[in-house]
Every structure is written in C-alpha cells, then in structure tokens.
Scaffold this motif. Structure first.
Motif, PDB file in Angstrom:
ATOM      1  N   ASN A  12      -7.183  12.173  -6.208  1.00  0.00           N
ATOM      2  CA  ASN A  12      -5.966  11.675  -5.879  1.00  0.00           C
ATOM      3  C   ASN A  12      -5.449  11.793  -4.395  1.00  0.00           C
ATOM      4  OD1 ASN A  12      -4.655  10.523  -8.269  1.00  0.00           O
ATOM      5  ND2 ASN A  12      -4.601  12.605  -8.954  1.00  0.00           N
ATOM      6  N   SER A  13      -5.712  12.927  -3.630  1.00  0.00           N
ATOM      7  CA  SER A  13      -5.463  12.919  -2.401  1.00  0.00           C
ATOM      8  C   SER A  13      -6.420  12.163  -1.430  1.00  0.00           C
ATOM      9  CB  SER A  13      -5.692  14.564  -2.117  1.00  0.00           C
ATOM     10  OG  SER A  13      -6.999  15.072  -2.133  1.00  0.00           O
ATOM     11  N   ILE A  39       0.912   4.286  -2.801  1.00  0.00           N
ATOM     12  CA  ILE A  39       0.875   5.847  -2.380  1.00  0.00           C
ATOM     13  C   ILE A  39       1.888   6.783  -3.163  1.00  0.00           C
ATOM     14  CG2 ILE A  39       0.792   7.399  -0.520  1.00  0.00           C
ATOM     15  CD1 ILE A  39      -0.201   5.392   1.502  1.00  0.00           C
ATOM     16  N   ASN A  65       1.173   6.848  -6.817  1.00  0.00           N
ATOM     17  CA  ASN A  65      -0.066   8.055  -7.138  1.00  0.00           C
ATOM     18  C   ASN A  65       0.675   9.435  -7.050  1.00  0.00           C
ATOM     19  OD1 ASN A  65      -2.114   9.707  -5.762  1.00  0.00           O
ATOM     20  ND2 ASN A  65      -2.894   8.458  -7.727  1.00  0.00           N
ATOM     21  N   ILE A  66       1.795   9.438  -5.840  1.00  0.00           N
ATOM     22  CA  ILE A  66       2.444  10.988  -5.936  1.00  0.00           C
ATOM     23  C   ILE A  66       3.432  11.170  -7.035  1.00  0.00           C
ATOM     24  CG2 ILE A  66       3.653  12.102  -4.527  1.00  0.00           C
ATOM     25  CD1 ILE A  66       2.459  10.815  -2.158  1.00  0.00           C
ATOM     26  N   TYR A  77      -7.757   9.373  -2.484  1.00  0.00           N
ATOM     27  CA  TYR A  77      -7.291   8.033  -2.877  1.00  0.00           C
ATOM     28  C   TYR A  77      -6.127   7.447  -1.816  1.00  0.00           C
ATOM     29  CZ  TYR A  77      -5.351   4.190  -5.265  1.00  0.00           C
ATOM     30  OH  TYR A  77      -4.643   2.846  -5.735  1.00  0.00           O
ATOM     31  N   ARG A  78      -5.166   8.515  -1.595  1.00  0.00           N
ATOM     32  CA  ARG A  78      -4.038   8.387  -0.876  1.00  0.00           C
ATOM     33  C   ARG A  78      -4.325   8.307   0.645  1.00  0.00           C
ATOM     34  NH1 ARG A  78      -1.198  13.814  -3.447  1.00  0.00           N
ATOM     35  NH2 ARG A  78      -1.215  12.870  -5.707  1.00  0.00           N
ATOM     36  N   LEU A  89      -5.412   4.664   0.942  1.00  0.00           N
ATOM     37  CA  LEU A  89      -4.473   3.656   1.029  1.00  0.00           C
ATOM     38  C   LEU A  89      -3.909   3.897   2.254  1.00  0.00           C
ATOM     39  CD1 LEU A  89      -3.306   4.150  -2.487  1.00  0.00           C
ATOM     40  CD2 LEU A  89      -4.288   2.354  -1.698  1.00  0.00           C
ATOM     41  N   ALA A  90      -3.507   4.867   3.050  1.00  0.00           N
ATOM     42  CA  ALA A  90      -2.734   5.147   3.956  1.00  0.00           C
ATOM     43  C   ALA A  90      -3.606   4.633   5.235  1.00  0.00           C
ATOM     44  CB  ALA A  90      -2.505   6.802   4.382  1.00  0.00           C
ATOM     45  N   PHE A 105       0.750  -1.003  -0.145  1.00  0.00           N
ATOM     46  CA  PHE A 105      -0.024   0.166   0.024  1.00  0.00           C
ATOM     47  C   PHE A 105       0.871   1.422  -0.185  1.00  0.00           C
ATOM     48  CE2 PHE A 105      -2.611  -3.329   1.914  1.00  0.00           C
ATOM     49  CZ  PHE A 105      -3.758  -3.256   1.223  1.00  0.00           C
ATOM     50  N   VAL A 106       2.231   1.232   0.795  1.00  0.00           N
ATOM     51  CA  VAL A 106       3.030   2.367   0.567  1.00  0.00           C
ATOM     52  C   VAL A 106       3.463   2.603  -0.777  1.00  0.00           C
ATOM     53  CG1 VAL A 106       4.949   3.377   1.437  1.00  0.00           C
ATOM     54  CG2 VAL A 106       3.782   1.992   3.017  1.00  0.00           C
ATOM     55  N   ASP A 123      -3.985   2.165 -10.758  1.00  0.00           N
ATOM     56  CA  ASP A 123      -3.983   3.457 -10.690  1.00  0.00           C
ATOM     57  C   ASP A 123      -3.549   4.167 -11.990  1.00  0.00           C
ATOM     58  OD1 ASP A 123      -4.608   6.068  -9.720  1.00  0.00           O
ATOM     59  OD2 ASP A 123      -2.370   5.795  -8.689  1.00  0.00           O
TER      60      ASP A 123
END
Length: 343
Positions: A63-64, A35, A38-39, A66-67, A70-71, A31-32, A112
């Motif tokens: 996008n934010s 993230i 995506n960034i 979605y992060r 995930l976090a 998951f990291v 993604d």
C-alpha cells in the motif's frame, strides 16, 4: 531624436493563464483521490497480511509503495502541466487529455477498493494495483533481467528484419526479374503467421534465441518489403527523367530518387511491423525461451502468481509505448520535409 520605445516585459501572471490552473488541478486530483482512498478505506477482507520490503533503506508494504507510485504520477502530470502552460499548442494537448487522466485516477481508486480492500474480484486472478506493485518490490531484479532479454531479442530481430525488408523491397521494386521470382514467395510466406514457423525454426537453428530472432525477422520482413517495393514502384517517371538529365546513374536513381520517395511507405511498413514483431516476441518467449517477459509470464502462471503476470503486462505496455515513440521520433526526423504538408 525620438526616444526608442521599449516594450514592457510581460508579467508572469500574463504568461501563465489562470484558467489553465484549473485544468492542471483537474488532471492531478484524480490521482490525489486515489491516494486518499487507499489511506482512508480500511482493509475489509479478512486474512490479508502485507509483507514489508526494504527498498533503498525504506520499509514499504504494497500500500505504501502504491501511494508513492500514485504521488509520482501526480507530480509528473503537475510538472508537465506547468511546462505546457507557456505554449498554446502544448496547452491544447494537455487540456484535451485532462479528462482521461482524471478518469484513470478514479479507475485506479475503484480497482484498489475492489481488488485490494474488498477483494471482491476473483482472486488470485484479478489482484488490485497495490498487489501488482508487490511483484516489483519482491522481484525487481528478475523482472529487469527478463526485460533486458526481451529488448535484446526484439532489437536484433527487428533491425535485421527492417534491413532485409528494405533491401528486398528495393530489389523487387526496381528490377522486374527480381519481382518476377521473389514477389510470389513474399506473398505466400507473408500471409503465414510467423509463429507457425516455430517447429521448423527450433529444428533449423542451434539455439532458441536464434530461432526467435528468425521468427521476428520473418514477421518484420513481409510488411516492410511489400511497402518499400510499392513506394519504389510508385516513384513518378518525371523525377527519374530529371535525374538522368543531370547525369544520374542507376545507383543515384535508386538511392537518391526512388528510396527517398518511398520513405513514407517504408515507415508505414516499419510501424506495422513493430506491432507484429512485439506480438511474435512474446509468443516466442512463451514457447521455449530461457528468459524474457513472455517466459516470466509463463513461469508466474504455473504458480498462480497472477499479480506477477499483470506486472509483466504493464512492463510490456510501457516497453512497446517507448519503442513506438522512438520509431515515431526517427520517422519525424527523417520525414521532416513533410511538416506543413500533412495535418
């Protein structure tokens, strides 16, 4: 007198296995990576604009948001891993699922990139996961309203179906005359898909909601009644004879001997009916309900808003998993006497 020997308290490093830390990190790292992907990966496809939404005072785009999701997943699995580290059974379960969780993170990264960053997948039919998040940002209240409608419809139909199914099964399994007259009807109607009764249900019942409840009751009734009757009929005669010797009458024999013996098969029927009921629920909502997740899917499909369709499918998956888990907990409580007898 000999001094009483006391065992030294175990150290924290002895309780928390160091090698299990690698398993926790392996679970979370997928998951990291998603993230970071995506960034770091830029939006390559042209003509894509991300709308801002204000949620709880925060300005978010897809996008934010979605992060954040995930976090949150990474944090949940991290906490579950720390909790599991202090029990060997939980360690084994967590370790067994770690590769799958890592693969989920990598799969989300690829989805993604292909669905959002490159939009290489056919659009708008296969949006990226960040695009699906937009449905919850834009219409969270409407999704919640339809989810509650589906829950209410499912709960009423499922509970009534279980009650009628167990009652019919007991009557069929205990009384030969009831078996003679009802069993053929059960066998004939049970093989017919519940949705096939939709035209008749809409004609016979005053509202679409009542018609949908009837369909769910029908699809639950058959497997529960069949397996309940089978469980009652398979009760060993020796148990009845022992109960009669102790002075048990017919009601006691039914509810204290036959029904407890049939409980494993009753729950098998309930678990089978659960899947049938959820399928019937969605199909009924797609065919004339004023609300519900099936209705939401139909309405979104008309406007080609397939990211909303995927959002509803995700809610359905979570909802069905929670319902199945709740039924499993009830089953484990009722059949707790089976612990140690079954693997």
């Amino acid at each position: 007198m000999n001094a009483v020997k006391t065992k030294p308290l175990p150290k924290m490093t002895e309780q928390f296995p160091i090698n299990f830390t690698a398993v926790i990190l392996f679970t979370v790292i997928g998951f990291v990576i998603a993230i970071l992907g995506n960034i770091c990966i830029p939006q390559i496809s042209d003509g894509v604009k991300f709308k801002d939404y204000i949620i709880c005072g925060l300005t978010l785009n897809i996008n934010s948001a979605y992060r954040i999701v995930l976090a949150a997943l990474a944090l949940v699995y991290l906490l579950v891993g720390i909790f599991s580290a202090f029990d060997k059974d939980r360690q084994a379960k967590y370790k067994k699922r770690a590769p799958f969780r890592f693969a989920v993170g990598i799969a989300l990264l690829l989805w993604d990139v292909l669905g959002t960053k490159l939009q290489a997948l056919p659009q708008p039919f296969f949006p990226g996961p960040a695009g699906i998040i937009e449905a919850f940002l834009a219409e969270s209240g409407f999704i919640w309203q339809n989810t509650l409608y589906s829950l209410r419809l499912f709960a009423i139909g499922f509970i009534l179906g279980v009650i009628f199914g167990v009652g019919t099964g007991i009557l069929i399994g205990w009384f030969p005359k009831v078996y003679y007259w009802v069993s053929p009807v059960l066998n004939i109607t049970g093989v017919i898909p519940a949705v096939a009764w939709m035209p008749f249900a809409l004609t016979l019942f005053p509202t679409p909601f009542a018609a949908a409840v009837f369909l769910i009751v029908i699809c639950v009734w058959f497997p529960v009644a069949s397996l309940t009757a089978s469980g009652v009929q398979s009760t060993p005669k020796a148990q009845f004879e022992a109960a009669r010797t102790l002075g048990g009458k017919t009601p006691y024999l039914v509810f204290h001997v036959a029904v407890p013996h049939a409980m494993p098969q009753i729950f098998t029927g309930i678990n089978t009916a659960n899947a049938f009921a959820f399928t019937t629920l969605v199909m009924a909502e797609m065919m004339g309900q004023p609300g519900g997740l099936g209705y939401y899917i139909n309405a979104s499909k008309v406007w080609s808003a397939y990211y909303k369709v995927f959002a509803a499918i995700i809610v359905m998956a979570v909802l069905f998993s929670l319902i199945t888990k709740a039924v499993g907990l009830i089953e484990a409580r009722v059949l707790r006497w089976q612990r140690g007898l079954l693997k």
